[in-house]
Write a protein that holds these residues in place. Structure first.
Motif, PDB file in Angstrom:
ATOM      1  N   ALA A   8      33.700  74.460  42.651  1.00 57.44           N
ATOM      2  CA  ALA A   8      34.745  74.136  41.673  1.00 57.44           C
ATOM      3  C   ALA A   8      34.526  72.710  41.195  1.00 57.44           C
ATOM      4  O   ALA A   8      34.353  71.800  42.005  1.00 57.44           O
ATOM      5  CB  ALA A   8      36.122  74.286  42.300  1.00 57.44           C
ATOM      6  N   VAL A   9      34.523  72.520  39.877  1.00 59.84           N
ATOM      7  CA  VAL A   9      34.304  71.195  39.291  1.00 59.84           C
ATOM      8  C   VAL A   9      35.644  70.663  38.797  1.00 59.84           C
ATOM      9  O   VAL A   9      36.237  71.219  37.871  1.00 59.84           O
ATOM     10  CB  VAL A   9      33.288  71.254  38.135  1.00 59.84           C
ATOM     11  CG1 VAL A   9      33.010  69.854  37.603  1.00 59.84           C
ATOM     12  CG2 VAL A   9      31.990  71.914  38.601  1.00 59.84           C
ATOM     13  N   ALA A  10      36.132  69.597  39.432  1.00 59.59           N
ATOM     14  CA  ALA A  10      37.455  69.050  39.129  1.00 59.59           C
ATOM     15  C   ALA A  10      37.322  67.609  38.660  1.00 59.59           C
ATOM     16  O   ALA A  10      36.464  66.859  39.118  1.00 59.59           O
ATOM     17  CB  ALA A  10      38.350  69.114  40.370  1.00 59.59           C
ATOM     18  N   GLY A  11      38.211  67.234  37.747  1.00 60.68           N
ATOM     19  CA  GLY A  11      38.202  65.857  37.273  1.00 60.68           C
ATOM     20  C   GLY A  11      39.312  65.626  36.272  1.00 60.68           C
ATOM     21  O   GLY A  11      39.856  66.572  35.686  1.00 60.68           O
ATOM     22  N   GLN A  12      39.663  64.387  36.090  1.00 58.75           N
ATOM     23  CA  GLN A  12      40.698  64.040  35.132  1.00 58.75           C
ATOM     24  C   GLN A  12      40.129  64.088  33.716  1.00 58.75           C
ATOM     25  O   GLN A  12      38.916  64.007  33.511  1.00 58.75           O
ATOM     26  CB  GLN A  12      41.257  62.651  35.437  1.00 58.75           C
ATOM     27  CG  GLN A  12      41.993  62.562  36.759  1.00 58.75           C
ATOM     28  CD  GLN A  12      42.717  61.244  36.956  1.00 58.75           C
ATOM     29  OE1 GLN A  12      42.570  60.320  36.168  1.00 58.75           O
ATOM     30  NE2 GLN A  12      43.494  61.159  38.017  1.00 58.75           N
ATOM     31  N   PRO A  13      40.998  64.247  32.706  1.00 60.06           N
ATOM     32  CA  PRO A  13      40.529  64.189  31.322  1.00 60.06           C
ATOM     33  C   PRO A  13      39.797  62.877  31.053  1.00 60.06           C
ATOM     34  O   PRO A  13      40.141  61.833  31.620  1.00 60.06           O
ATOM     35  CB  PRO A  13      41.822  64.282  30.510  1.00 60.06           C
ATOM     36  CG  PRO A  13      42.790  64.987  31.410  1.00 60.06           C
ATOM     37  CD  PRO A  13      42.450  64.533  32.796  1.00 60.06           C
ATOM     38  N   ASN A  14      38.772  62.957  30.232  1.00 53.37           N
ATOM     39  CA  ASN A  14      37.989  61.782  29.817  1.00 53.37           C
ATOM     40  C   ASN A  14      37.163  61.167  30.937  1.00 53.37           C
ATOM     41  O   ASN A  14      36.789  59.997  30.870  1.00 53.37           O
ATOM     42  CB  ASN A  14      38.894  60.702  29.192  1.00 53.37           C
ATOM     43  CG  ASN A  14      39.714  61.232  28.027  1.00 53.37           C
ATOM     44  OD1 ASN A  14      39.173  61.900  27.153  1.00 53.37           O
ATOM     45  ND2 ASN A  14      41.006  60.958  28.039  1.00 53.37           N
ATOM     46  N   SER A  15      36.884  61.954  31.982  1.00 53.41           N
ATOM     47  CA  SER A  15      36.036  61.472  33.071  1.00 53.41           C
ATOM     48  C   SER A  15      34.567  61.820  32.841  1.00 53.41           C
ATOM     49  O   SER A  15      33.711  61.476  33.663  1.00 53.41           O
ATOM     50  CB  SER A  15      36.492  62.056  34.410  1.00 53.41           C
ATOM     51  OG  SER A  15      36.372  63.475  34.400  1.00 53.41           O
ATOM     52  N   GLY A  16      34.286  62.510  31.737  1.00 59.31           N
ATOM     53  CA  GLY A  16      32.924  62.971  31.477  1.00 59.31           C
ATOM     54  C   GLY A  16      32.599  64.253  32.216  1.00 59.31           C
ATOM     55  O   GLY A  16      31.430  64.608  32.388  1.00 59.31           O
ATOM     56  N   LYS A  17      33.632  64.980  32.638  1.00 60.67           N
ATOM     57  CA  LYS A  17      33.439  66.191  33.444  1.00 60.67           C
ATOM     58  C   LYS A  17      32.649  67.254  32.686  1.00 60.67           C
ATOM     59  O   LYS A  17      31.686  67.830  33.227  1.00 60.67           O
ATOM     60  CB  LYS A  17      34.801  66.750  33.873  1.00 60.67           C
ATOM     61  CG  LYS A  17      34.728  68.034  34.697  1.00 60.67           C
ATOM     62  CD  LYS A  17      36.074  68.380  35.294  1.00 60.67           C
ATOM     63  CE  LYS A  17      37.092  68.726  34.221  1.00 60.67           C
ATOM     64  NZ  LYS A  17      36.778  70.047  33.587  1.00 60.67           N
ATOM     65  N   SER A  82      39.168  79.961  46.963  1.00 60.54           N
ATOM     66  CA  SER A  82      38.498  79.288  48.085  1.00 60.54           C
ATOM     67  C   SER A  82      37.022  79.013  47.810  1.00 60.54           C
ATOM     68  O   SER A  82      36.136  79.572  48.470  1.00 60.54           O
ATOM     69  CB  SER A  82      38.632  80.126  49.363  1.00 60.54           C
ATOM     70  OG  SER A  82      39.978  80.289  49.720  1.00 60.54           O
ATOM     71  N   PRO A  83      36.723  78.146  46.830  1.00 55.95           N
ATOM     72  CA  PRO A  83      35.325  77.810  46.565  1.00 55.95           C
ATOM     73  C   PRO A  83      34.675  77.169  47.789  1.00 55.95           C
ATOM     74  O   PRO A  83      35.363  76.617  48.648  1.00 55.95           O
ATOM     75  CB  PRO A  83      35.426  76.812  45.402  1.00 55.95           C
ATOM     76  CG  PRO A  83      36.796  76.223  45.517  1.00 55.95           C
ATOM     77  CD  PRO A  83      37.660  77.334  46.020  1.00 55.95           C
ATOM     78  N   ASP A  84      33.357  77.249  47.846  1.00 52.18           N
ATOM     79  CA  ASP A  84      32.654  76.691  49.003  1.00 52.18           C
ATOM     80  C   ASP A  84      32.836  75.184  49.079  1.00 52.18           C
ATOM     81  O   ASP A  84      33.053  74.637  50.168  1.00 52.18           O
ATOM     82  CB  ASP A  84      31.167  77.045  48.919  1.00 52.18           C
ATOM     83  CG  ASP A  84      30.941  78.529  49.097  1.00 52.18           C
ATOM     84  OD1 ASP A  84      31.137  79.028  50.213  1.00 52.18           O
ATOM     85  OD2 ASP A  84      30.588  79.199  48.102  1.00 52.18           O
ATOM     86  N   ILE A  85      32.726  74.514  47.926  1.00 51.57           N
ATOM     87  CA  ILE A  85      32.966  73.069  47.883  1.00 51.57           C
ATOM     88  C   ILE A  85      33.614  72.721  46.552  1.00 51.57           C
ATOM     89  O   ILE A  85      33.690  73.546  45.641  1.00 51.57           O
ATOM     90  CB  ILE A  85      31.682  72.235  48.075  1.00 51.57           C
ATOM     91  CG1 ILE A  85      30.795  72.322  46.828  1.00 51.57           C
ATOM     92  CG2 ILE A  85      30.913  72.669  49.303  1.00 51.57           C
ATOM     93  CD1 ILE A  85      29.704  71.264  46.779  1.00 51.57           C
TER      94      ILE A  85
END
Length: 243
Positions: A8-17, A82-85
């Motif tokens: 799972a790829v998580a990040g705040q807006p405007n973080s370059g995610k 439940s992603p692995d990481i």
């Protein structure tokens, strides 16, 4: 034999995610929607050392409360799938604000890799961020990146793969200390929640306790529903015809 892992790829807006997501997965992407909502779900793939890594780009969100649709979608995916990481993308030039989401992910006890993105912008603004020191403090891998230039791509792929194949031995022990008064209350709540078999093993108990203190409506509903379900089953088993 090749293995398959979900990240799972998580990040705040405007973080370059989104840019870093594209850098990691290239053209191997497809788009769908999260179940029951119109929020777009981007999924990308890459292979590392023969293993298949599936990256799910969560909606950009400042936190994992349940007050906006994006927050609920991101949190529901983490809890239900439940992603692995989790790969947490952080804007290195705005570290204090971005770490708020990082702390919440750590409280949810996910194996975590942090991409310290936009390092070039941080340097240009005279901001000195030490990835090694941050990694030691958070007790997770921290990889400096510049997503739009592909810098750190190889190192980040390696860190994601290494965490995925050995996540049990790489869980962070970092814990936010809320102070003596609140910690005593959290401990009491943890003890109560740990008695609920419907919650233990599925949800991080300390995280549930903290969210109850925050009066999070979704967690309150989740905990209340689990207790009511247990009481209903007990009444059925102890009532007429029960064993």
């Amino acid at each position: 034999m090749s293995r398959a892992f979900t990240v799972a790829v998580a990040g705040q807006p405007n973080s370059g995610k989104s840019t870093l997501f594209n850098t990691l997965t290239g053209a191997r992407q497809f788009v769908a929607n999260y179940p029951g909502v119109t929020v777009e779900k981007r999924v990308g793939l890459f292979t590392h050392k023969g293993d298949r890594m599936t990256l799910v780009d969560l909606p950009g969100t400042y936190s994992l409360t349940s007050y906006s649709l994006e927050e609920r979608v991101a949190r529901d995916f983490l809890l239900d799938e439940s992603p692995d990481i989790v790969l947490n993308i952080i804007d290195a030039s705005n570290l204090e604000r971005n770490l708020y989401l990082t702390f919440q992910l750590l409280e949810m006890e996910f194996p975590l890799v942090v991409a310290l993105n936009m390092m070039d912008i941080a340097v240009g603004r005279g901001i000195d961020v030490d990835p090694l020191r941050l990694s030691e403090d958070l007790q997770v891998p921290v990889i400096p990146t510049v997503g739009n230039r592909g810098k750190g791509k190889r190192e980040l792929r390696e860190a994601i793969w290494a965490m995925s194949v050995d996540k049990k031995n790489h869980r962070s022990r970092f814990r936010v200390d809320y102070g003596e008064a609140l910690e005593s209350i959290i401990a009491l709540l943890e003890a109560k929640l740990s008695q609920q078999a419907h919650l233990t093993g599925r949800y991080p108990i300390r995280w549930l306790a903290v969210k109850l203190l925050e009066d999070d409506p979704e967690v309150r509903k989740l905990v209340t529903g689990a207790v009511e379900a247990r009481d209903y089953r007990l009444s059925r088993s102890e009532g007429p015809g029960g064993s």
